[in-house]
Enzyme design. Structure first.
Site, PDB file in Angstrom:
ATOM      1  CG  ASP A 106      -2.137   0.782   1.153  1.00  0.00           C
ATOM      2  OD1 ASP A 106      -3.139   0.391   1.784  1.00  0.00           O
ATOM      3  OD2 ASP A 106      -2.114   1.798   0.426  1.00  0.00           O
ATOM      4  CG  ASP A 116      -4.058   6.151   0.804  1.00  0.00           C
ATOM      5  OD1 ASP A 116      -5.001   5.439   1.126  1.00  0.00           O
ATOM      6  OD2 ASP A 116      -3.823   7.266   1.317  1.00  0.00           O
ATOM      7  CD  GLU A 124      -8.645   5.029  -0.979  1.00  0.00           C
ATOM      8  OE1 GLU A 124      -7.602   5.660  -0.752  1.00  0.00           O
ATOM      9  OE2 GLU A 124      -9.466   4.750  -0.087  1.00  0.00           O
ATOM     10  CG  HIS A 148      -8.412  -0.031   5.634  1.00  0.00           C
ATOM     11  ND1 HIS A 148      -8.301  -0.214   4.266  1.00  0.00           N
ATOM     12  CD2 HIS A 148      -7.936   1.188   5.873  1.00  0.00           C
ATOM     13  CE1 HIS A 148      -7.758   0.850   3.726  1.00  0.00           C
ATOM     14  NE2 HIS A 148      -7.525   1.729   4.666  1.00  0.00           N
ATOM     15  CG  ASP A 149     -10.701   3.521   4.770  1.00  0.00           C
ATOM     16  OD1 ASP A 149     -10.206   3.734   3.646  1.00  0.00           O
ATOM     17  OD2 ASP A 149     -10.052   3.586   5.835  1.00  0.00           O
TER      18      ASP A 149
HETATM   19  O1  TEU Z   1      -8.849   6.525   2.433  1.00  0.00           O
HETATM   20  C1  TEU Z   1      -9.344   7.619   1.681  1.00  0.00           C
HETATM   21  C2  TEU Z   1     -10.587   8.082   2.270  1.00  0.00           C
HETATM   22  O2  TEU Z   1     -11.114   9.104   1.983  1.00  0.00           O
HETATM   23  C3  TEU Z   1     -11.141   7.198   3.327  1.00  0.00           C
HETATM   24  O3  TEU Z   1     -10.690   7.778   4.471  1.00  0.00           O
HETATM   25  C4  TEU Z   1     -12.627   7.075   3.210  1.00  0.00           C
HETATM   26  O4  TEU Z   1     -13.053   7.611   2.022  1.00  0.00           O
HETATM   27  C5  TEU Z   1     -13.252   7.868   4.318  1.00  0.00           C
HETATM   28  O5  TEU Z   1     -12.744   7.359   5.504  1.00  0.00           O
HETATM   29  C6  TEU Z   1     -14.737   7.654   4.264  1.00  0.00           C
HETATM   30  O6  TEU Z   1     -15.307   8.507   5.239  1.00  0.00           O
HETATM   31  C7  TEU Z   1      -7.461   6.291   2.334  1.00  0.00           C
HETATM   32  C8  TEU Z   1      -7.161   5.146   3.285  1.00  0.00           C
HETATM   33  O7  TEU Z   1      -7.880   3.983   2.851  1.00  0.00           O
HETATM   34  C9  TEU Z   1      -7.595   5.571   4.664  1.00  0.00           C
HETATM   35  O8  TEU Z   1      -7.464   4.497   5.603  1.00  0.00           O
HETATM   36  C10 TEU Z   1      -6.732   6.730   5.085  1.00  0.00           C
HETATM   37  O9  TEU Z   1      -7.186   7.214   6.345  1.00  0.00           O
HETATM   38  C11 TEU Z   1      -6.821   7.878   4.060  1.00  0.00           C
HETATM   39  O10 TEU Z   1      -6.732   7.448   2.708  1.00  0.00           O
HETATM   40  C12 TEU Z   1      -5.670   8.840   4.277  1.00  0.00           C
HETATM   41  O11 TEU Z   1      -4.480   8.198   3.908  1.00  0.00           O
END
Ligand code: TEU
Ligand code: CA
Length: 550
Positions: A98, A198, A247, A321-322
């Site tokens: 990642d 990311d 992403e 994970h989000d």
């Molecule tokens: O996530 C991008 C992001 O915007 C996510 O945080 C998600 O869309 C949001 O939480 C929804 O409310 C990436 C990673 O997957 C995330 O874990 C990181 O916190 C973020 O980028 C910053 O690097």
């Protein structure tokens, strides 16, 4: 990798911190992942996507990187990583790393040199003049608050689209782009041939920063002016043969066709999230609304048809994970938990694209249902608690909102056994293990031939067996149904009919009257014969295959 090869692959996402602890410190680690490789090989997956494993202050659980070329000591050593790669390779599994290149941790030496006055490294970040208390623009961080932070040593504001400790990198600076390439070559040298980027569609910022009079500023930097140029540069720098997934935050279909059409020379595939916002009210994650199923189906159809027509390639998924757990969000946690988990899996795994399985999804794991602030660890969630509190939202409502939307729902430790801490750790877990590990765990699934786990295993095997699943043409069915998501996949004279009842009640379906008698490849209930008019049971999914005639 060519799309035709990608079409037969399945990626398993590991949130390392919550997967398996090997040394009793309550934190998942790389030796823990290695110890579970036979379980993962048993699923038949092709790649393991490891969420960031680099040194980090862990403000955002590793998405705040302090050193891109080392291993977070909490997760192990570089030797542990190399062992994991070698052991995975023995099992025919690749490692996907990642890469967080939109921002670094403010603990990164680049940022530390910048605030110490080094002009070279100041130009690695995005600074704007202003006066304390008056940020350069009204843009908002995605974690709440202003997207600008006053830095007194430099006497300017720096941009942070995420947490204040995650300073956005200045991709306009060729030195930054060279650093990114060097970092990727470093990991390629370790035998890594797959990368997740990311929020990569946020890296190209506008030439002029201006207030947003109708939003939080994202329209200015999302799919920014030079994003395709930067991705083409990366591709040309020797990553074209790697498996790359971007992403894409708040992106568009047109851009995602360009990001992933092989003729463009950018990425292998993308994650888009529009289908995971149909239970947001007014686009706001923190305003709950029942899932708008018709909108969800329309989005799945739009992205399948659009990417198919444009020669693009989707990563297809329900969670990561989000995100909350799909069983809790779109299925049923009670009587139909396993059936609905199988139905949701079917809906995704028969699609055109590369499926992603997020750890625990294959067990039908559920949301955490935390009821106290001290149970939460996610910076986005704890920030939101305070924002909602300041808005005067009652505590009970706040925990209803967090309980449905917090990213910690998907981050509770993997449930391996019914034993203490679900077999995740012999110590105190960094984040509480869901109490339902007593009933929902890998050991129980492995002992039950009808479990969600074996259903996922079969879905993965079907993808590898049938080209029609890999590259067959997608076409929607029953688009007006309020309960059922259905579609066909066709290749040559072969047709798959995929039906998924998203409801806890029976659903009448009208299906194509095709020649021949089909075989049912898989289903979430016991088999019922195919008929143009049939009734699906609650959360029933089924896949019928009509072989080519003649
Ligand atoms: O996530 C991008 C992001 O915007 C996510 O945080 C998600 O869309 C949001 O939480 C929804 O409310 C990436 C990673 O997957 C995330 O874990 C990181 O916190 C973020 O980028 C910053 O690097
Ligand atoms: Ca550990």
């Amino acid at each position: 990798m060519k799309q035709s090869e990608l079409a037969g692959k399945v990626v398993y996402q590991i949130y390392v911190k919550s997967f398996q602890d090997s040394n009793g410190d309550g934190i998942g680690d790389l030796p823990g992942v290695t110890s579970r490789l036979d379980y993962l090989a048993g699923l038949g997956v092709d790649y393991l996507w490891l969420t960031p494993i680099y040194p980090s202050p862990q403000r955002d659980n590793g998405y705040d990187v302090a050193d891109y070329r080392a291993i977070n000591p909490q997760y192990g050593t570089m030797q542990d990583f190399e062992t994991l790669c070698a052991e995975a390779k023995k099992r025919g599994i690749g490692i996907m790393l990642d890469m967080v290149f939109n921002h670094t941790s403010t603990d990164h030496q680049w940022f530390q040199k910048a605030i110490a006055g080094d002009k070279t490294y100041q130009d690695y970040y995005i600074w704007r003049d202003g006066v304390p208390g008056a940020p350069p623009t009204n843009w908002e961080s995605k974690f709440g608050g202003s997207a600008w932070q006053w830095e007194e040593h430099v006497g300017k504001y720096y941009l942070h689209l995420f947490d204040v400790t995650q300073a956005d990198l200045n991709w306009e600076n060729p030195a930054v782009r060279r650093e990114v390439c060097d970092i990727l070559h470093f990991w390629r040298g370790k035998g890594v041939d797959a990368f997740r980027f990311d929020v990569v569609n946020l890296i190209s910022k506008p030439d002029v920063f201006e207030d947003d009079d109708r939003g939080d500023g994202r329209r200015f930097y999302t799919d920014g002016p030079r994003i395709h140029q930067y991705l083409k540069e990366l591709h040309a720098q020797g990553f074209g043969d790697a498996v790359t997934v971007g992403e894409m935050s708040s992106t568009s279909l047109d851009n995602c066709v360009r990001y992933t059409n092989p003729d463009e020379g950018e990425l292998s595939m993308v994650f888009s999230f529009h289908h995971l916002k149909t239970d947001y009210k007014n686009g706001d994650k923190w305003q709950l609304e029942p899932n708008r199923f018709g909108e969800l189906k329309a989005l799945l159809d739009k992205w399948q048809l659009g990417m198919q027509a444009g020669g693009g390639w989707n990563a297809v998924f329900w969670c990561n994970h989000d995100q909350p757990r799909p069983v809790s969000r779109f299925g049923d946690e009670g009587r139909y938990r396993e059936v609905s988990a199988k139905m949701l899996a079917t809906a995704i795994h028969m699609l055109r694209g590369t499926p992603y399985i997020y750890q625990g999804e294959e067990l039908g794991m559920t949301n955490a249902h935390f009821t106290r602030l001290d149970q939460y660890r996610d910076v986005e969630s704890t920030n939101r608690y305070h924002i909602l509190k300041e808005q005067g939202v009652p505590e009970e409502e706040i925990f209803r909102i967090l309980g449905a939307r917090s990213r910690d729902n998907g981050r509770t430790p993997m449930q391996w056994t019914a034993g203490p801490n679900g077999g995740f750790t012999t110590g105190t877990p960094w984040l509480a293990v869901n109490e339902n590990t007593a009933a929902i765990n890998a050991a129980a699934c492995l002992a039950d031939p009808d479990s969600v786990l074996y259903y996922y295993k079969k879905l993965v095997a079907l993808r590898k067996q049938y080209p029609v699943i890999q590259v067959g043409e997608y076409a929607p069915l029953m688009t007006g149904s309020p309960d059922v998501y259905a579609y066909t996949r066709t290749l040559g004279g072969e047709t798959l009919v995929v039906v998924c009842n998203f409801c806890a009640r029976p659903a009448a379906v009208t299906l194509p009257a095709l020649p021949g008698s089909p075989e049912r490849l898989i289903g979430s209930w016991d088999e019922q014969p195919y008929a143009p008019s049939m009734t699906l049971r609650p959360y029933e999914a089924a896949v019928y295959r009509f072989a080519a005639q003649g």
